[in-house]
Design a protein around this motif. Structure first.
Motif, short mmCIF file in Angstrom:
data_model
loop_
_atom_site.label_atom_id
_atom_site.label_comp_id
_atom_site.label_asym_id
_atom_site.label_seq_id
_atom_site.Cartn_x
_atom_site.Cartn_y
_atom_site.Cartn_z
N ILE A 1 -1.19 143.69 -30.37
CA ILE A 1 -1.86 144.01 -31.64
C ILE A 1 -0.97 143.65 -32.82
CG2 ILE A 1 -2.71 145.92 -33.06
CD1 ILE A 1 -3.71 147.21 -30.46
N GLN A 2 0.32 143.92 -32.69
CA GLN A 2 1.25 143.58 -33.76
C GLN A 2 1.29 142.07 -34.00
OE1 GLN A 2 5.27 144.76 -32.96
NE2 GLN A 2 5.92 144.50 -35.07
N ASP A 3 1.30 141.29 -32.93
CA ASP A 3 1.28 139.82 -33.07
C ASP A 3 0.00 139.36 -33.77
OD1 ASP A 3 3.71 139.70 -31.81
OD2 ASP A 3 2.85 139.19 -29.84
N GLU B 1 2.91 149.98 -24.75
CA GLU B 1 3.84 149.15 -25.52
C GLU B 1 3.41 147.68 -25.51
OE1 GLU B 1 8.62 148.19 -25.73
OE2 GLU B 1 7.83 149.46 -24.15
N LEU C 1 0.44 147.38 -27.85
CA LEU C 1 0.86 147.46 -29.25
C LEU C 1 1.56 146.18 -29.69
CD1 LEU C 1 2.10 151.14 -29.57
CD2 LEU C 1 0.07 150.12 -30.58
N THR C 2 2.32 145.57 -28.81
CA THR C 2 2.98 144.30 -29.14
C THR C 2 1.93 143.22 -29.38
OG1 THR C 2 4.87 144.94 -27.78
CG2 THR C 2 4.65 142.60 -28.34
N VAL D 1 -1.87 141.12 -35.88
CA VAL D 1 -1.81 141.53 -37.29
C VAL D 1 -0.87 140.64 -38.07
CG1 VAL D 1 -1.05 143.41 -38.81
CG2 VAL D 1 -2.49 143.92 -36.84
N ILE D 2 0.23 140.25 -37.48
CA ILE D 2 1.17 139.36 -38.17
C ILE D 2 0.54 138.00 -38.41
CG2 ILE D 2 3.33 138.06 -37.86
CD1 ILE D 2 4.48 140.60 -36.55
N ASP E 1 -1.94 138.35 -41.20
CA ASP E 1 -1.23 138.50 -42.46
C ASP E 1 -0.71 137.15 -42.95
OD1 ASP E 1 -0.04 140.07 -44.60
OD2 ASP E 1 1.90 139.70 -43.60
#
Length: 91
Positions: free
Chosen positions: A61-63, A55, A58-59, A65-66, A69
């Motif tokens: 990686i999400q940061d 988790e 993934l957090t 990607v954001i 973006d």
């Protein structure tokens, strides 16, 4: 009279053997269940730790990607509002 004593001793011996066998079975089964339950608890703790690590990754990686973006969304806007640079014709 001596026959009754032998019968009582025989029955008493059989009852003692039966009681000790039953208690051994119960203790062994209880230890096995506790050991399996203890192992399952350790496996559950390890599973929860692995899920927490996943988790966290993934957090992160999400940061990332954001943020990528957001940079890509701003890029065309920055190009439109940036000072015009002459287009070079290499022909």
């Amino acid at each position: 009279m001596p026959v009754a004593i032998f019968e009582i001793l025989f029955i008493g011996t059989v009852l003692i053997i039966l009681a000790s066998t039953t208690s051994y079975y119960i203790v062994t089964r209880t230890k096995a269940k506790w050991k399996n339950n203890h192992v399952q608890i350790n496996k559950l703790d390890m599973f929860e730790a692995r899920i927490a690590a996943i988790e966290t990754r993934l957090t992160d990686i999400q940061d990332i990607v954001i943020s990528i973006d957001d940079q890509l969304k701003r890029q065309p806007y920055d190009r439109l509002n940036s000072p015009k640079t002459p287009i070079r014709d290499f022909a």
